[in-house]
Scaffold this motif. Structure first.
Motif, PDB file in Angstrom:
ATOM      1  N   ILE A  17      -4.870  -1.361 -13.293  1.00 24.05           N
ATOM      2  CA  ILE A  17      -4.674  -1.616 -11.864  1.00 24.05           C
ATOM      3  C   ILE A  17      -3.409  -1.379 -11.310  1.00 24.05           C
ATOM      4  CG2 ILE A  17      -4.967  -3.276  -9.610  1.00 24.05           C
ATOM      5  CD1 ILE A  17      -7.251  -4.502 -11.366  1.00 24.05           C
ATOM      6  N   VAL A  18      -2.994  -0.581 -10.485  1.00 21.78           N
ATOM      7  CA  VAL A  18      -1.668  -0.172 -10.013  1.00 21.78           C
ATOM      8  C   VAL A  18      -1.844  -0.505  -8.566  1.00 21.78           C
ATOM      9  CG1 VAL A  18       0.089   1.619  -9.721  1.00 21.78           C
ATOM     10  CG2 VAL A  18      -1.502   1.747 -11.529  1.00 21.78           C
ATOM     11  N   SER A  19      -0.703  -1.372  -7.779  1.00 18.31           N
ATOM     12  CA  SER A  19      -0.463  -1.797  -6.824  1.00 18.31           C
ATOM     13  C   SER A  19       0.401  -0.858  -5.949  1.00 18.31           C
ATOM     14  CB  SER A  19      -0.017  -3.209  -6.374  1.00 18.31           C
ATOM     15  OG  SER A  19       0.124  -3.415  -4.902  1.00 18.31           O
ATOM     16  N   VAL A  20       0.262  -0.209  -4.858  1.00 18.48           N
ATOM     17  CA  VAL A  20       0.933   0.871  -4.440  1.00 18.48           C
ATOM     18  C   VAL A  20       0.810   0.948  -2.809  1.00 18.48           C
ATOM     19  CG1 VAL A  20      -0.404   2.811  -5.035  1.00 18.48           C
ATOM     20  CG2 VAL A  20       1.987   3.030  -4.403  1.00 18.48           C
ATOM     21  N   GLU A  21       1.921   1.107  -2.101  1.00 16.25           N
ATOM     22  CA  GLU A  21       1.919   0.975  -0.691  1.00 16.25           C
ATOM     23  C   GLU A  21       1.284   2.416  -0.345  1.00 16.25           C
ATOM     24  OE1 GLU A  21       2.690   2.587   2.944  1.00 16.25           O
ATOM     25  OE2 GLU A  21       4.328   3.094   1.478  1.00 16.25           O
ATOM     26  N   PRO A  22       0.264   2.257   0.769  1.00 20.08           N
ATOM     27  CA  PRO A  22      -0.487   3.288   1.054  1.00 20.08           C
ATOM     28  C   PRO A  22       0.130   4.854   1.077  1.00 20.08           C
ATOM     29  CG  PRO A  22      -1.026   1.664   2.438  1.00 20.08           C
ATOM     30  CD  PRO A  22      -0.052   1.188   1.616  1.00 20.08           C
ATOM     31  N   SER A  23       1.250   4.888   1.976  1.00 25.71           N
ATOM     32  CA  SER A  23       2.239   6.250   2.090  1.00 25.71           C
ATOM     33  C   SER A  23       2.609   6.841   0.720  1.00 25.71           C
ATOM     34  CB  SER A  23       3.301   5.879   3.200  1.00 25.71           C
ATOM     35  OG  SER A  23       4.170   5.359   2.232  1.00 25.71           O
ATOM     36  N   ILE A  24       3.074   5.829  -0.198  1.00 24.09           N
ATOM     37  CA  ILE A  24       3.316   6.492  -1.450  1.00 24.09           C
ATOM     38  C   ILE A  24       2.296   6.814  -2.302  1.00 24.09           C
ATOM     39  CG2 ILE A  24       4.548   5.878  -3.494  1.00 24.09           C
ATOM     40  CD1 ILE A  24       6.091   3.495  -1.867  1.00 24.09           C
ATOM     41  N   ALA A  25       0.984   6.099  -2.147  1.00 29.02           N
ATOM     42  CA  ALA A  25      -0.133   6.592  -2.830  1.00 29.02           C
ATOM     43  C   ALA A  25      -0.825   7.699  -2.435  1.00 29.02           C
ATOM     44  CB  ALA A  25      -0.957   5.405  -2.589  1.00 29.02           C
ATOM     45  N   SER A  26      -0.916   8.215  -1.062  1.00 28.96           N
ATOM     46  CA  SER A  26      -1.428   9.295  -0.774  1.00 28.96           C
ATOM     47  C   SER A  26      -0.631  10.555  -0.713  1.00 28.96           C
ATOM     48  CB  SER A  26      -1.804   9.158   0.768  1.00 28.96           C
ATOM     49  OG  SER A  26      -0.921   8.867   1.648  1.00 28.96           O
ATOM     50  N   ALA A  27       0.717  10.058  -0.603  1.00 25.32           N
ATOM     51  CA  ALA A  27       1.614  11.332  -0.330  1.00 25.32           C
ATOM     52  C   ALA A  27       2.123  11.827  -1.828  1.00 25.32           C
ATOM     53  CB  ALA A  27       2.816  11.145   0.521  1.00 25.32           C
ATOM     54  N   TRP A  28       2.422  10.910  -2.840  1.00 24.52           N
ATOM     55  CA  TRP A  28       3.051  10.981  -3.963  1.00 24.52           C
ATOM     56  C   TRP A  28       2.350  10.869  -5.119  1.00 24.52           C
ATOM     57  CZ3 TRP A  28       5.054   8.886  -8.399  1.00 24.52           C
ATOM     58  CH2 TRP A  28       5.899   9.483  -9.133  1.00 24.52           C
TER      59      TRP A  28
END
Length: 305
Positions: free
Chosen positions: A97-108
């Protein structure tokens, strides 16, 4: 009358010796001396009152009783090994499980995850894309990608990349008319804003998503930012910029795919460097798991590409 139960060590010594055909090989497998193995097997034979193995020349063979006992013991030890493996798998969630902010998740992150899957097809990943700051110490989430956090406490953090913040827009908007050639031109176009007011913890992120903060950082204090549209979802703001609706303050490391593909451009070729960045964060306990180590090593390599 109670019946004598042989020790597990004696049973293991006999099973290993019968399987490998040698006291020495059994001793190597069990990390003891050949003499210890021979003594354990001898005690087992004394207890049963029957020989379990004998030598024919230099070859060790099982007796009739020994062969039957060895078959049953081998089956039992295989079952024990299988049960232990099932318990181990049950205790360790197969998902990473990797927690990541939505903008970083989708764009990068998400566009690159197939690279990780190609290298480690056996590791299942769950991307928890939320603006909430998860507690890594509860062992549910193994890894987090965080932005703008100055102090990660006792967690282990590695810098992915520093922030480079630029005014980005679509190629069509940059070309005009009128063409966007000077930072002062921002006074005459729509400026897209990411509204983080609902997240009081995002102090640094909120600060650098104000246009006047960016303008001051790049030495354009005299430019008065124009009006525009506010978005609570950063991805919607990015899509609005891609469709030519205005400028967005974009992270060049995070939006590199958009820039490389020509969906967004930096017409002024100017970046602010806030002194903050993006970190991959985990814990000492999580790093004991090989899948966490593999993911951390992979994401650090991806950040350097």
């Amino acid at each position: 009358m109670s019946r004598w139960l042989p020790s597990l060590n004696a049973l293991r010594a006999f099973e290993a010796t019968g399987r490998l055909g040698s006291y020495k090989k059994a001793a190597d497998e069990l990390s003891v001396t050949p003499a210890a193995v021979k003594q354990l097997v001898a005690k087992l034979e004394d207890a049963f009152g029957e020989p379990l193995m004998r030598f024919e020349g230099r070859e060790m063979v099982l007796t009739r009783i020994g062969a039957q006992a060895h078959y049953d013991l081998s089956s039992a030890f295989r079952q024990i090994s299988f049960a232990v493996e099932r318990i181990r798998n049950a205790c360790e969630d197969d998902r990473l499980i990797v927690s990541v902010e939505p903008s970083i998740a989708s764009a990068w992150l998400v566009p690159r995850l197939q690279h990780f899957r190609d290298q480690h097809p056996d590791i299942e990943i769950l991307v928890d894309s939320s603006l909430a700051i998860v507690d890594l110490s509860d062992d549910a989430v193994s890894v987090a990608v965080r932005f703008g956090v100055q102090d990660h406490g006792e967690h282990i953090a590695h810098r992915l990349f520093d922030e480079h913040l630029s005014a980005l827009c679509s190629p069509g908007l940059a070309a005009g008319p009128p063409p966007m050639t000077e930072i002062a031109d921002l006074q005459n176009v729509a400026l897209l804003r990411w509204d983080l007011s609902a997240y009081p913890w995002a102090v640094e992120t909120t600060k650098w998503n104000f246009w006047h903060t960016w303008l001051e950082a790049v030495g354009a204090n005299d430019v008065k930012p124009g009006g525009g549209i506010n978005y609570t979802d950063y991805n919607q703001a990015v899509q609005a910029a891609v469709s030519g609706q205005g400028f967005i303050l974009g992270s060049k490391p995070i939006l590199q795919n958009y820039i490389s593909s020509g969906l967004l451009v930096d017409p002024f070729d100017v970046s602010a460097h806030p002194g903050i960045g993006y970190d991959v964060v985990t814990t000492t306990q999580a790093l004991d798991r090989s899948k966490v180590q593999k993911f951390v090593n992979w994401i650090l390599r991806e950040a350097q590409l």
